[in-house]
Write an enzyme that holds these catalytic residues in place. Structure first.
Site, PDB file in Angstrom:
ATOM      1  N   ARG A 149       0.824  -1.209   0.000  1.00  0.00           N
ATOM      2  CA  ARG A 149       0.000   0.000   0.000  1.00  0.00           C
ATOM      3  C   ARG A 149       0.857   1.258   0.000  1.00  0.00           C
ATOM      4  O   ARG A 149       0.355   2.374   0.179  1.00  0.00           O
ATOM      5  CB  ARG A 149      -0.929  -0.036   1.217  1.00  0.00           C
ATOM      6  CG  ARG A 149      -2.200   0.791   1.078  1.00  0.00           C
ATOM      7  CD  ARG A 149      -3.237   0.424   2.142  1.00  0.00           C
ATOM      8  NE  ARG A 149      -2.692   0.429   3.478  1.00  0.00           N
ATOM      9  CZ  ARG A 149      -2.622   1.496   4.279  1.00  0.00           C
ATOM     10  NH1 ARG A 149      -3.057   2.658   3.864  1.00  0.00           N
ATOM     11  NH2 ARG A 149      -2.121   1.397   5.491  1.00  0.00           N
ATOM     12  N   LYS A 150       2.160   1.107  -0.224  1.00  0.00           N
ATOM     13  CA  LYS A 150       3.069   2.257  -0.306  1.00  0.00           C
ATOM     14  C   LYS A 150       2.979   2.854  -1.708  1.00  0.00           C
ATOM     15  O   LYS A 150       3.841   2.641  -2.560  1.00  0.00           O
ATOM     16  CB  LYS A 150       4.492   1.837   0.029  1.00  0.00           C
ATOM     17  CG  LYS A 150       4.665   1.401   1.477  1.00  0.00           C
ATOM     18  CD  LYS A 150       6.094   0.964   1.767  1.00  0.00           C
ATOM     19  CE  LYS A 150       6.253   0.548   3.218  1.00  0.00           C
ATOM     20  NZ  LYS A 150       7.630   0.074   3.521  1.00  0.00           N
ATOM     21  N   THR A 151       1.896   3.574  -1.934  1.00  0.00           N
ATOM     22  CA  THR A 151       1.622   4.140  -3.251  1.00  0.00           C
ATOM     23  C   THR A 151       1.558   5.660  -3.163  1.00  0.00           C
ATOM     24  O   THR A 151       1.472   6.242  -2.083  1.00  0.00           O
ATOM     25  CB  THR A 151       0.286   3.603  -3.801  1.00  0.00           C
ATOM     26  OG1 THR A 151      -0.754   3.854  -2.843  1.00  0.00           O
ATOM     27  CG2 THR A 151       0.369   2.107  -4.061  1.00  0.00           C
ATOM     28  N   THR A 289       6.565   0.011  -5.911  1.00  0.00           N
ATOM     29  CA  THR A 289       5.858   1.258  -6.196  1.00  0.00           C
ATOM     30  C   THR A 289       6.599   2.484  -5.670  1.00  0.00           C
ATOM     31  O   THR A 289       6.101   3.602  -5.782  1.00  0.00           O
ATOM     32  CB  THR A 289       4.441   1.234  -5.582  1.00  0.00           C
ATOM     33  OG1 THR A 289       4.520   0.811  -4.211  1.00  0.00           O
ATOM     34  CG2 THR A 289       3.540   0.285  -6.352  1.00  0.00           C
TER      35      THR A 289
END
Length: 304
Positions: A149-151, A289
């Protein structure tokens, strides 16, 4: 139609995953890029033009639906010369024609930068994802390779799409997907057991729960509490593989419930090979990402 006739089922494409609300995000990006007068557009006017999209570096093509939507919104047509899924652009010093865009000159230029930014970023993520997936396949690793979820805020849909085109898993899409209990959750509730029990009460049977663990003891507590996935976080490769093997063996005899093991934390394309193990079900990467190189594209209006 005869009783024996069969209805043809359309072939699914990754574009079919895109939600309808993505068009509003692209409208916002276009508005951000042209918040006031477009003097450059005034200069070139409405003359009909043809522009060619060129690729100027090697990589996996990804982001076609987003590129298309940009130019649909500004009133241009796009014709692709290559497909998206599985297409590798092998740049060897000569730019590769990828698509043709037709429309009024000012509108081609109106969508140009937004479309290129989307395509370059999405393709860069797909390329990195494919590289790691190939390493896993070559090593015979049958587990899941996943992003995290490191976006980039506001850009998650594009980045997660790039992961899928590149051949890896998206992991959880957002906080409303799988429950992930990390150190802050555990410290705030007092224990792993308390965190898992509380989460299960709200999540119900249909949502998986994952717990971040820093030791085999914490993993045992998480499994006993009913977690579905144990994340072994920031362990060196040998410690992680030994811990995963021990957990799999022990809990196979203690419970019929299958618990998945995830390796995460600081793993990169250079180090991933040392984490491959039949006892590891998932290897996740924030680096898929974050800090990924772009694939270089340019859009050139053709001279008449």
């Amino acid at each position: 139609m005869s009783a024996r006739a069969k209805t043809k089922v359309p072939t699914a494409t990754f574009a079919h995953l895109i939600p309808t609300n993505f068009s509003s995000a692209i409208s916002a990006w276009l508005a951000e890029d042209t918040p006031s007068f477009d003097v450059g557009g005034y200069v070139v006017g409405e003359a009909p033009k043809t522009a060619v999209l060129y690729c100027k570096s090697s990589g996996v093509l990804a982001g076609v639906p987003f590129f298309n939507e940009v130019f649909r919104q500004v009133g241009c047509m796009v014709e692709w010369l290559v497909g998206e899924e599985g297409v590798i652009l092998d740049y060897q010093g000569k730019r590769i024609p990828v698509a043709v865009v037709k429309g009024p000159a000012r509108k081609i230029l109106l969508g140009e930068r937004v479309a290129l930014n989307l395509l370059a970023r999405c393709s860069g993520i797909a390329t990195e994802a494919r590289n790691i997936r190939l390493l896993a396949d070559q090593a015979g690793f049958e587990g899941c390779i996943a992003g995290t979820r490191k976006t980039t805020p506001g850009f998650r849909l594009v980045e997660k799409y790039g992961l899928i085109v590149g051949g890896v898993d998206t992991h959880r899409m957002d906080l409303s997907s799988m429950v992930m209990l990390k150190d802050n959750h555990v410290w705030s509730t007092g224990s792993i057991t308390s965190a898992v029990k509380t989460a299960r009460r709200a999540a119900g049977f249909s949502v998986k729960i994952e717990v971040e663990c820093r030791s085999e003891g914490e993993a045992d507590e998480a499994i006993a509490a009913g977690t579905d996935i144990v994340m072994l976080d920031n362990m060196d490769a040998e410690t992680l593989k030994t811990t995963a093997h021990s957990l799999k063996q022990r809990w196979a005899t203690l419970s019929s419930r299958q618990v998945m093991i995830e390796a995460s934390g600081g793993i990169t394309v250079r180090t991933v090979g040392s984490y491959f193990s039949p006892d590891v079900d998932i290897i996740s990467f924030g680096s898929l990402t974050q800090g990924v190189s772009f694939v270089d594209f340019s859009l050139k209006i053709q001279k008449e």
